[in-house]
Design a protein around this motif. Sequence first.
Motif, PDB file in Angstrom:
ATOM      1  N   HIS A   1      17.146   2.426  87.233  1.00 39.50           N
ATOM      2  CA  HIS A   1      18.337   1.724  86.753  1.00 39.50           C
ATOM      3  C   HIS A   1      18.123   1.099  85.381  1.00 39.50           C
ATOM      4  O   HIS A   1      18.890   0.235  84.958  1.00 39.50           O
ATOM      5  CB  HIS A   1      18.748   0.655  87.756  1.00 39.50           C
ATOM      6  CG  HIS A   1      18.999   1.198  89.127  1.00 39.50           C
ATOM      7  ND1 HIS A   1      20.083   2.002  89.424  1.00 39.50           N
ATOM      8  CD2 HIS A   1      18.287   1.088  90.284  1.00 39.50           C
ATOM      9  CE1 HIS A   1      20.039   2.351  90.702  1.00 39.50           C
ATOM     10  NE2 HIS A   1      18.963   1.818  91.241  1.00 39.50           N
ATOM     11  N   GLY A   2      17.092   1.530  84.675  1.00 38.89           N
ATOM     12  CA  GLY A   2      16.819   0.975  83.366  1.00 38.89           C
ATOM     13  C   GLY A   2      16.071  -0.344  83.460  1.00 38.89           C
ATOM     14  O   GLY A   2      15.617  -0.763  84.526  1.00 38.89           O
ATOM     15  N   THR A   3      15.988  -1.011  82.329  1.00 36.39           N
ATOM     16  CA  THR A   3      15.233  -2.259  82.241  1.00 36.39           C
ATOM     17  C   THR A   3      16.066  -3.428  82.741  1.00 36.39           C
ATOM     18  O   THR A   3      17.241  -3.561  82.389  1.00 36.39           O
ATOM     19  CB  THR A   3      14.811  -2.514  80.785  1.00 36.39           C
ATOM     20  OG1 THR A   3      14.054  -1.401  80.311  1.00 36.39           O
ATOM     21  CG2 THR A   3      13.974  -3.777  80.676  1.00 36.39           C
ATOM     22  N   PHE A   4      15.457  -4.282  83.539  1.00 34.30           N
ATOM     23  CA  PHE A   4      16.097  -5.530  83.949  1.00 34.30           C
ATOM     24  C   PHE A   4      15.625  -6.623  82.983  1.00 34.30           C
ATOM     25  O   PHE A   4      14.448  -7.001  82.999  1.00 34.30           O
ATOM     26  CB  PHE A   4      15.704  -5.907  85.385  1.00 34.30           C
ATOM     27  CG  PHE A   4      16.196  -4.930  86.419  1.00 34.30           C
ATOM     28  CD1 PHE A   4      17.545  -4.853  86.735  1.00 34.30           C
ATOM     29  CD2 PHE A   4      15.321  -4.092  87.082  1.00 34.30           C
ATOM     30  CE1 PHE A   4      18.005  -3.957  87.693  1.00 34.30           C
ATOM     31  CE2 PHE A   4      15.763  -3.196  88.046  1.00 34.30           C
ATOM     32  CZ  PHE A   4      17.111  -3.129  88.342  1.00 34.30           C
ATOM     33  N   ARG A   5      16.530  -7.105  82.159  1.00 34.08           N
ATOM     34  CA  ARG A   5      16.129  -8.150  81.216  1.00 34.08           C
ATOM     35  C   ARG A   5      17.321  -9.031  80.861  1.00 34.08           C
ATOM     36  O   ARG A   5      18.482  -8.647  81.077  1.00 34.08           O
ATOM     37  CB  ARG A   5      15.501  -7.552  79.962  1.00 34.08           C
ATOM     38  CG  ARG A   5      16.390  -6.644  79.123  1.00 34.08           C
ATOM     39  CD  ARG A   5      15.553  -6.001  78.027  1.00 34.08           C
ATOM     40  NE  ARG A   5      16.320  -5.128  77.155  1.00 34.08           N
ATOM     41  CZ  ARG A   5      16.913  -5.534  76.042  1.00 34.08           C
ATOM     42  NH1 ARG A   5      16.853  -6.798  75.682  1.00 34.08           N
ATOM     43  NH2 ARG A   5      17.580  -4.678  75.285  1.00 34.08           N
ATOM     44  N   PRO A   6      17.069 -10.221  80.322  1.00 35.08           N
ATOM     45  CA  PRO A   6      18.150 -11.162  80.012  1.00 35.08           C
ATOM     46  C   PRO A   6      19.196 -10.553  79.085  1.00 35.08           C
ATOM     47  O   PRO A   6      18.899  -9.689  78.267  1.00 35.08           O
ATOM     48  CB  PRO A   6      17.404 -12.319  79.322  1.00 35.08           C
ATOM     49  CG  PRO A   6      16.014 -12.250  79.848  1.00 35.08           C
ATOM     50  CD  PRO A   6      15.735 -10.785  80.056  1.00 35.08           C
ATOM     51  N   LYS A   7      20.424 -11.020  79.270  1.00 34.77           N
ATOM     52  CA  LYS A   7      21.607 -10.617  78.506  1.00 34.77           C
ATOM     53  C   LYS A   7      22.163  -9.259  78.914  1.00 34.77           C
ATOM     54  O   LYS A   7      23.259  -8.890  78.513  1.00 34.77           O
ATOM     55  CB  LYS A   7      21.356 -10.607  76.987  1.00 34.77           C
ATOM     56  CG  LYS A   7      20.751 -11.891  76.438  1.00 34.77           C
ATOM     57  CD  LYS A   7      21.621 -13.096  76.714  1.00 34.77           C
ATOM     58  CE  LYS A   7      21.015 -14.360  76.103  1.00 34.77           C
ATOM     59  NZ  LYS A   7      21.809 -15.566  76.438  1.00 34.77           N
ATOM     60  N   LEU A   8      21.392  -8.505  79.724  1.00 40.65           N
ATOM     61  CA  LEU A   8      21.876  -7.202  80.181  1.00 40.65           C
ATOM     62  C   LEU A   8      22.093  -7.179  81.682  1.00 40.65           C
ATOM     63  O   LEU A   8      22.371  -6.127  82.248  1.00 40.65           O
ATOM     64  CB  LEU A   8      20.890  -6.094  79.776  1.00 40.65           C
ATOM     65  CG  LEU A   8      20.620  -5.928  78.278  1.00 40.65           C
ATOM     66  CD1 LEU A   8      19.706  -4.735  78.037  1.00 40.65           C
ATOM     67  CD2 LEU A   8      21.916  -5.777  77.495  1.00 40.65           C
TER      68      LEU A   8
END
Length: 291
Positions: free
Chosen positions: A245-252
């Motif tokens: 599911h892609g990168t889990f990171r802030p703002k996204l």
Amino acid sequence: MSAIAKGLKRRGRLMAQAVSPPRKTLDAIPTQRPAGQGQQPSDGYTAPLAPRLVDSPAFVLSSVRSGSTLLRVLLNSHSRIRAPHEMHLRTVHVRMSREFTADAMKELALDREELEHVLWDRVLHLELSRSGKDVIVDKTPPNTLIWPRLHRCWPDARFILLLRHPGAVVQSLTSRRADPDHEAIRAEVLGYAEKLEEARQHLPGAHVITYEDLTADPERVTRGLCGYLGVPWESGMLDYGRQDHGTFRPKLGDWSSEIRSGRIQAARPADPAAELPPRLAEIARAWGYPV
């Protein structure tokens, strides 16, 4: 020498613009039109709807901290549904930098808002094409604040309203912030709740679910979502940890250990002793939550 001359000429032009009064016909700063209003340049022109590459995208409308990232990865685990990270389309603007640009666009039956809509549509189409799927769902929570514009951009858009007890949202936001401003947090949650309730009242075809139901009975809720989106249900949706599911990171989106676990976890209930502001309590009751 040619490059230096061009640089000096450009700097002189920028300095002249900086000390000159703003031109009324030049909308140099890209700003968002208020919901429900058309862009009104000096001649009052509003562009008609241009053809869309994606006719019927789906948008998740929710408050922050309402489980929208969990919903995203469950949907994205379907073989036909692309639910990417938060796309923040409302912050993608078109800038018409010269006084004659609006006239040129008018000859093409376009204004700035419709240009932005065409760009947004192209972004969705590009993401959908890259994925090889045929249904796209954007789950950016701030989309909730501009849902009327999304509805103008895509008249055939589908909307999924994801509700969560406002008291639980307040608690979640408070626990996530190092030095929480309690009044500001309640105001933020109320702002989202007001727009969600507005959408609930004015989008009769929207599909309404709750975060509490999604975590308690994910198969039933995701079956209903698949029916709404016109795709068959797939059991692999519930095992989202097996998918990329892609990168889990802030703002996204959410990047907490809970979402990274790959498992659906029970929703934390609202504190029954916590008192909500009157309007927020009223909306919570309208959504069927005890207050």
